[in-house]
Design a protein around this motif. Structure first.
Motif, PDB file in Angstrom:
ATOM      1  N   ALA A 145       0.781  -0.793  -0.070  1.00  0.00           N
ATOM      2  CA  ALA A 145      -0.166  -0.181   0.403  1.00  0.00           C
ATOM      3  C   ALA A 145       0.906   1.740   0.099  1.00  0.00           C
TER       4      ALA A 145
ATOM      5  N   TYR B  25       1.055   4.329  -2.878  1.00  0.00           N
ATOM      6  CA  TYR B  25       0.575   5.323  -2.740  1.00  0.00           C
ATOM      7  C   TYR B  25       2.355   6.363  -3.048  1.00  0.00           C
TER       8      TYR B  25
ATOM      9  N   SER C   4      -3.980  -0.684  -9.997  1.00  0.00           N
ATOM     10  CA  SER C   4      -2.131  -0.507  -9.089  1.00  0.00           C
ATOM     11  C   SER C   4      -1.446  -1.622 -10.052  1.00  0.00           C
TER      12      SER C   4
END
Length: 442
Positions: A195, A199, A353
């Motif tokens: 994650a 980001y 992603s």
């Protein structure tokens, strides 16, 4: 016999995807020379269903949990489709990719494609629920089908068929340390790390031309094949450059995307790659390819690709990162994280992603001839309409030829755009090998 148990975590995730992601199946395609009789194929499928517990089961929802159940499972659906020209088989595959599997009734269906002007050529297409198969076991299943067709056609008596052992959920096949307290902490750390990297890096992806709800998206494939000379040159070059075919394919896809999305003022691009890998040989005891189950896992990594980065340098970097993750045990931990990553995709369907995704089963070790039947080609594709904007390939190598099925989501990316991307990707491979490409794979 059948499975008759509660679905494991990964299997349950596949069923949720089957219900919510339009389709999430494994479509396997064989080009077979010879006369496949419909009655013979039907008998072969009946034998196969008896032999494999997964095929003699369906999925029920009871008290908010999913279970395999044998009672009420009918015969595997089977139909014959007649086409005029050979290349029309892709249209049949595209239709199969977008037809849901009614898992409350069956977990696999079969289509036999007959060609009017080439009566000796057939396409055998199976569409299988991803909870019970992966690329390797679906390919092995085609070999079994053709083996039974051969025996029945030749009038050979088929001795009593032994039902294969029922396998537990994949989570119970993993090393014991994955369920330890330390292993569970490691999973949380890995999820947070993915994650954070997503980001922090904000990886680029292909431009999505049109956003629509998941339920309206469609999967399609673009089928390409490298001839024997190019395939062998490419594999040999991978060895000489101290890398792998998996890593080289990842490099080819990422460089293709980078050269497509790069702006004139940019010196480098951040991208990400999802690599699918087989768990069978990494388990103790090893699991045979004939056992129908999903034993493929994935590893995700983020990269910064600079202008004019050499192809083989990137491929070696990918190989190094994959080996590092495998040695750290992430190849097992990602099985437990699949549900969380998929839930994210379903909650945010317009987020991409991974920039690219590569699934390469490598060399297919099954027979080429089955009596009067000759297996000319075999390949597979995952129906991933969910993944808008991702550049995806499924690769197999059979009879020294590599088949590449590029899968994309429409109308997120239109076919003309994707065909240009595929051509650019193949050019990248060719420039780092030699010889020429057989277009269309026929």
């Amino acid at each position: 016999m059948a499975i008759n148990r509660k679905l494991g975590q990964l299997e349950e995730t596949m069923e949720i995807l089957n219900q919510q992601a339009k389709t999430w199946n494994v479509v396997t395609i064989s080009r077979v020379r010879g006369n496949i009789q419909e009655t013979v194929l039907r008998q072969s499928l009946d034998i196969l269903q008896y032999r494999h517990p997964a095929l003699n089961s369906h999925i029920i929802n009871s008290k908010n949990s999913y279970y395999y159940q044998s009672k009420g499972t009918g015969k595997l659906p089977f139909q014959v489709v007649n086409i005029i020209e050979s290349q029309e088989w892709e249209t049949v595959v595209n239709a199969e990719m977008n037809q849901i599997i009614d898992s409350s009734k069956y977990l696999l269906r079969v289509v036999l494609v007959k060609i009017s002007n080439q009566q000796n050529i057939n396409y055998l297409i199976t569409t299988t629920h991803h909870a019970i198969t992966d690329g390797l076991s679906s390919i092995q299943l085609h070999s079994e089908i053709l083996t039974y067709c051969q025996k029945i056609t030749e009038g050979k008596s088929i001795e009593s068929v032994t039902t294969l052992e029922t396998l537990p959920p994949v989570e119970k096949l993993l090393p014991a340390w994955t369920n330890s307290f330390k292993g569970k902490l490691g999973r949380i750390s890995l999820l947070l790390n993915i994650a954070f990297k997503k980001y922090w890096n904000q990886p680029k992806a292909l431009k999505v031309e049109k956003y629509i709800p998941i339920s309206q998206r469609r999967s399609e494939i673009i089928h390409r094949q490298l001839n024997q000379a190019l395939t062998q040159d490419f594999i040999q070059q991978c060895r000489q450059e101290n890398t792998t075919v998996q890593s080289a394919l990842c490099a080819a896809l990422m460089l293709t995307v980078c050269r497509t999305v790069i702006q004139s003022h940019e010196n480098n691009i951040k991208v990400s790659c999802l690599s699918y890998l087989d768990l069978r040989r990494r388990l103790k005891p090893t699991i045979s390819e004939e056992n129908m189950t999903v034993l493929a896992t994935s590893l995700m990594e983020f990269y910064r690709v600079t202008n004019n980065m050499p192809f083989w340098e990137l491929a070696r970097k990918i190989k190094h990162n994959l080996n590092k993750k495998i040695n750290k045990g992430e190849i097992f931990q990602m099985i437990f994280l699949a549900k969380h990553l998929i839930n994210f995709s379903l909650l945010f369907p317009n987020q991409v992603s991974p920039t690219v995704s590569v699934s390469n089963v490598g060399k297919v070790n099954i027979p080429h001839t089955y009596g009067e039947l000759e297996l000319e080609e075999i390949s597979f594709a995952g129906s991933h309409a969910l993944y808008a904007g991702m550049f995806i390939v499924n690769a197999t190598t059979f009879q020294e030829k590599m088949t590449l099925n590029f899968v994309f989501s429409q109308p997120s990316i239109n076919r003309q755009t994707m065909e240009k991307l595929v051509d650019n990707c193949l050019d990248c491979i060719i420039k780092n090998s030699s010889h020429y490409l057989i277009p269309g794979g026929t």
